[in-house]
Design an enzyme around this catalytic site. Structure first.
Site, short mmCIF file in Angstrom:
data_model
loop_
_atom_site.label_atom_id
_atom_site.label_comp_id
_atom_site.label_asym_id
_atom_site.label_seq_id
_atom_site.Cartn_x
_atom_site.Cartn_y
_atom_site.Cartn_z
N SER A 51 1.20 -1.46 0.01
CA SER A 51 -0.22 0.26 -0.28
C SER A 51 0.75 1.16 -0.27
O SER A 51 1.90 1.09 -1.27
CB SER A 51 -1.27 0.09 1.39
OG SER A 51 -2.02 1.01 0.98
N GLU A 91 -1.53 -2.58 -8.52
CA GLU A 91 -3.31 -3.08 -7.54
C GLU A 91 -3.41 -1.18 -7.64
O GLU A 91 -2.49 -0.67 -6.97
CB GLU A 91 -2.78 -4.06 -6.50
CG GLU A 91 -1.58 -4.11 -5.47
CD GLU A 91 -2.78 -2.25 -3.87
OE1 GLU A 91 -4.02 -2.55 -4.34
OE2 GLU A 91 -2.07 -2.09 -3.56
N HIS A 105 -4.81 -4.94 -1.74
CA HIS A 105 -5.46 -4.62 -0.64
C HIS A 105 -6.66 -5.85 -0.50
O HIS A 105 -7.82 -5.64 -0.44
CB HIS A 105 -6.29 -3.11 -0.50
CG HIS A 105 -5.17 -2.30 -1.22
ND1 HIS A 105 -4.42 -2.01 -1.54
CD2 HIS A 105 -5.68 -1.55 1.02
CE1 HIS A 105 -4.19 -0.80 -0.67
NE2 HIS A 105 -4.50 -0.62 0.12
#
Length: 296
Positions: free
Chosen positions: A106, A195, A265
């Site tokens: 992230s 992502e 995630h």
């Protein structure tokens, strides 16, 4: 770079947002079950707005871990926001002199860009949850299975055909775009990993991909892997979905695309090593990565 072994020391840092005490305790306990000594850095439970302490304190913890030759790996507690603030003052000379992997994902993508730029492998993943043992295997040099595309996962339809090989690099799309001009490494010959988690509409995705394209960051990538597209399943904006945006922007690269990967995630994302050679096989639906080693 040496592989992490039982008895080694790992540093637990919070370079972005803060984690709740139970999450800190769970991470420490997991790492200790691997036979590792855990050094919890001094500011992991600080709070400064949405971040785990001031920039100076978070940077001090991270640089101390990089410089300490007893520390053999660095584990980020969580993402959130704040990592990008630190990249310009990281001690990259110390990281080159004593390479050690970083674990996180992230917001930690900003730091992964620094590690990739220096030529030091890192791990995109989290050392907790059902996939924690895969992180252990990566750090300790044990074989891990190929990551397989899941045909029913939203986004899998983006998969094309063909094969590509090269170091795997990337992470969260938003952070990749934000890193351009700040910490972005040369991705020539690399396989790109993206992502995405939806914080806004499709324009956010379009702007991020366009920035990467116009900056030349993606000029010479040899393949693209696409992980979780969190929050976009069922989301439509003026007849387009995120798949339309990705096809439109990534299609200009003319390289194989492998999508539908359980990376990103998720409650239990599959961890993958960054900065090491991987084989993308869109026809077989697999991403196979070699173990942690210093990239050339």
């Amino acid at each position: 770079m040496t592989i992490v072994q039982p008895g080694d020391t790992v540093a637990l840092v919070a370079p972005a947002s803060w984690a709740e005490p139970p999450a800190i305790d769970e991470t420490v306990a997991t790492l200790e079950t691997w036979g590792l000594r855990v050094r919890v850095c001094g500011h992991v439970d600080d709070r400064h707005g949405f971040m785990a302490g001031t920039d100076a304190d978070r940077l001090a913890d991270l640089n101390a871990a990089i410089r300490d030759r007893d520390v053999r790996a660095i584990v980020a507690l969580r993402g959130g926001c704040g990592s990008l603030r630190l990249v310009r003052e990281l001690d990259v000379a110390a990281l080159r002199a004593d390479p050690k992997p970083l674990v996180g994902f992230s917001d930690i993508t900003a730091l992964h860009q620094v590690w990739t730029g220096v030529g030091v492998p890192s791990v995109h993943g989290a050392p907790v949850g059902d996939r924690a043992d895969d992180v252990r295997k990566l750090l300790m040099g044990e074989p891990t299975a190929a990551v397989r595309s899941e045909p029913k996962r939203y986004g899998a339809a983006l998969t094309t055909t063909g094969r590509a090989s090269g170091p795997l690099s990337g992470g969260n799309l938003e952070m990749l775009a934000r890193s351009v001009g700040v910490a972005g490494p040369n991705l020539a010959g690399h396989v790109l990993l993206v992502e995405i988690n939806r914080a806004a509409g499709l324009g956010m995705v379009d702007r991020a991909l366009t920035q990467l394209l116009l900056s030349g960051t993606l000029d010479d990538v040899v393949g693209v892997t696409v992980g979780e597209l969190l929050g976009f399943d069922g989301y439509v904006d003026r007849d387009w979905t995120v798949l339309d945006v990705l096809r439109d922007r990534l299609g200009v690269l003319g390289v194989p695309i492998l999508a539908g990967l359980p990376i990103g995630h998720l409650d239990d994302p599959v961890p993958v090593p960054l900065g090491v050679r991987c084989e993308l096989d869109a026809d077989a639906g697999t991403l196979t990565c070699s173990g942690l080693q210093r990239s050339q």
